[in-house]
Design a protein around this motif. Sequence first.
Motif, PDB file in Angstrom:
ATOM      1  N   LEU A 176       0.820  -1.212   0.000  1.00  0.00           N
ATOM      2  CA  LEU A 176       0.000   0.000   0.000  1.00  0.00           C
ATOM      3  C   LEU A 176       0.853   1.260   0.000  1.00  0.00           C
ATOM      4  N   GLU A 177       2.022   1.207   0.635  1.00  0.00           N
ATOM      5  CA  GLU A 177       2.915   2.361   0.684  1.00  0.00           C
ATOM      6  C   GLU A 177       3.333   2.818  -0.716  1.00  0.00           C
ATOM      7  N   ASN A 178       3.357   1.884  -1.646  1.00  0.00           N
ATOM      8  CA  ASN A 178       3.805   2.195  -2.998  1.00  0.00           C
ATOM      9  C   ASN A 178       2.698   2.730  -3.902  1.00  0.00           C
ATOM     10  N   LEU A 179       1.474   2.826  -3.386  1.00  0.00           N
ATOM     11  CA  LEU A 179       0.348   3.283  -4.194  1.00  0.00           C
ATOM     12  C   LEU A 179      -0.038   4.711  -3.848  1.00  0.00           C
ATOM     13  N   ASP A 180      -0.582   5.419  -4.824  1.00  0.00           N
ATOM     14  CA  ASP A 180      -1.011   6.813  -4.648  1.00  0.00           C
ATOM     15  C   ASP A 180      -2.505   6.845  -4.339  1.00  0.00           C
ATOM     16  N   PHE A 181      -2.857   7.248  -3.123  1.00  0.00           N
ATOM     17  CA  PHE A 181      -4.256   7.358  -2.702  1.00  0.00           C
ATOM     18  C   PHE A 181      -4.656   8.811  -2.465  1.00  0.00           C
ATOM     19  N   SER A 182      -3.867   9.739  -2.946  1.00  0.00           N
ATOM     20  CA  SER A 182      -4.073  11.154  -2.630  1.00  0.00           C
ATOM     21  C   SER A 182      -5.422  11.708  -3.089  1.00  0.00           C
ATOM     22  N   ASP A 183      -6.018  11.115  -4.125  1.00  0.00           N
ATOM     23  CA  ASP A 183      -7.329  11.583  -4.599  1.00  0.00           C
ATOM     24  C   ASP A 183      -8.435  10.580  -4.302  1.00  0.00           C
ATOM     25  N   LYS A 184      -8.192   9.682  -3.363  1.00  0.00           N
ATOM     26  CA  LYS A 184      -9.129   8.601  -3.068  1.00  0.00           C
ATOM     27  C   LYS A 184      -9.848   8.820  -1.732  1.00  0.00           C
ATOM     28  N   ASN A 185     -11.108   8.352  -1.700  1.00  0.00           N
ATOM     29  CA  ASN A 185     -11.913   8.354  -0.475  1.00  0.00           C
ATOM     30  C   ASN A 185     -11.875   6.956   0.140  1.00  0.00           C
ATOM     31  N   ILE A 186     -11.667   6.901   1.424  1.00  0.00           N
ATOM     32  CA  ILE A 186     -11.514   5.625   2.129  1.00  0.00           C
ATOM     33  C   ILE A 186     -12.676   5.449   3.110  1.00  0.00           C
ATOM     34  N   PHE A 187     -13.187   4.231   3.199  1.00  0.00           N
ATOM     35  CA  PHE A 187     -14.167   3.898   4.235  1.00  0.00           C
ATOM     36  C   PHE A 187     -13.611   2.752   5.051  1.00  0.00           C
ATOM     37  N   GLU A 188     -13.644   2.916   6.370  1.00  0.00           N
ATOM     38  CA  GLU A 188     -12.984   1.959   7.253  1.00  0.00           C
ATOM     39  C   GLU A 188     -13.914   1.474   8.363  1.00  0.00           C
ATOM     40  N   TYR A 189     -14.164   0.162   8.365  1.00  0.00           N
ATOM     41  CA  TYR A 189     -14.839  -0.470   9.499  1.00  0.00           C
ATOM     42  C   TYR A 189     -13.773  -0.849  10.518  1.00  0.00           C
ATOM     43  N   GLY A 190     -13.734  -0.134  11.644  1.00  0.00           N
ATOM     44  CA  GLY A 190     -12.702  -0.375  12.645  1.00  0.00           C
ATOM     45  C   GLY A 190     -11.591   0.649  12.497  1.00  0.00           C
ATOM     46  N   SER A 191     -11.310   1.369  13.567  1.00  0.00           N
ATOM     47  CA  SER A 191     -10.333   2.455  13.498  1.00  0.00           C
ATOM     48  C   SER A 191      -9.080   2.115  14.291  1.00  0.00           C
ATOM     49  N   GLY A 192      -8.142   3.054  14.326  1.00  0.00           N
ATOM     50  CA  GLY A 192      -6.921   2.861  15.090  1.00  0.00           C
ATOM     51  C   GLY A 192      -5.782   3.616  14.439  1.00  0.00           C
ATOM     52  N   ASN A 193      -4.567   3.095  14.614  1.00  0.00           N
ATOM     53  CA  ASN A 193      -3.425   3.722  13.959  1.00  0.00           C
ATOM     54  C   ASN A 193      -3.548   3.678  12.449  1.00  0.00           C
ATOM     55  N   SER A 194      -4.333   2.729  11.948  1.00  0.00           N
ATOM     56  CA  SER A 194      -4.593   2.681  10.505  1.00  0.00           C
ATOM     57  C   SER A 194      -5.269   3.963  10.041  1.00  0.00           C
ATOM     58  N   SER A 195      -6.199   4.471  10.840  1.00  0.00           N
ATOM     59  CA  SER A 195      -6.899   5.712  10.488  1.00  0.00           C
ATOM     60  C   SER A 195      -5.914   6.872  10.388  1.00  0.00           C
TER      61      SER A 195
END
Length: 248
Positions: A78-97
């Motif tokens: 995931l570090e190698n991908l560009d998500f700068s224009d992407k919307n994320i939805f996350e079930y479950g939060s934490g340091n990932s958020s």
Amino acid sequence: MNKKEISFTLKLLKTIKHIPFALKIVRKIYPSHIQNILKNFRTLAFGYNQLGSMKKWSCLDKNNNPIPWYTYPTIEYLENLDFSDKNIFEYGSGNSSLWWVQRCKKIISIESDKKWFKYIQKIKNSNLDYRFSNNKKNYIYQSDIAGSHVIIIDGLWRSECADFVITSINSNKINPNMLIFDNSDWYPKTISKLNKRLKHYVQVDFSGFGPINGYTWTTSVFINSQFDSKLIYKTKLKSIAGIKQFRD
């Protein structure tokens, strides 16, 4: 671990305590296979900072920045991908958020644990829409999942969340680039369901060690093969412990 393994491990820890100076001594004392074990330990404990994560019981990289509680191979991918224009939805939060907010346009994260919610809420960023619900129905059925490019299932009621996501995709209400399902090896029936019912998604499993845990597990990524825009790689592929050499 038996007594012999414990004794051996303690000796290795004592030897490698003063890195990198200890490695010079190790080369003189131990045979090559023991040296390799020590190098492996050093990479995992310090290069990936698993030792620091264990001590602080918090998912952190070698610079003590927050990282997701996914396997290390997943994080590197995931570090190698560009998500700068992407919307994320996350079930479950934490340091990932906290990791995602530094990389995406917007993230909606829903949490069921009140104490953890209050902790993350104190340090949340402006592009994080952070929500709390310990009601199963309200937690799962999130209408704002529409428009999400990446959906992460990493909290409570994972099988039911997967059912909602599958139904939403197959009814053309959502069309995400990617789904991420953590601890997929614990949910074989749910993963099989995702694989069979999401016809245009390719399942890629990333197994290995990750932060905090002393065991390996699997994080599965489902990639939408029909999405108009392909995933954009922002950097050259790299691994924390990779050897710097090029063959083509």
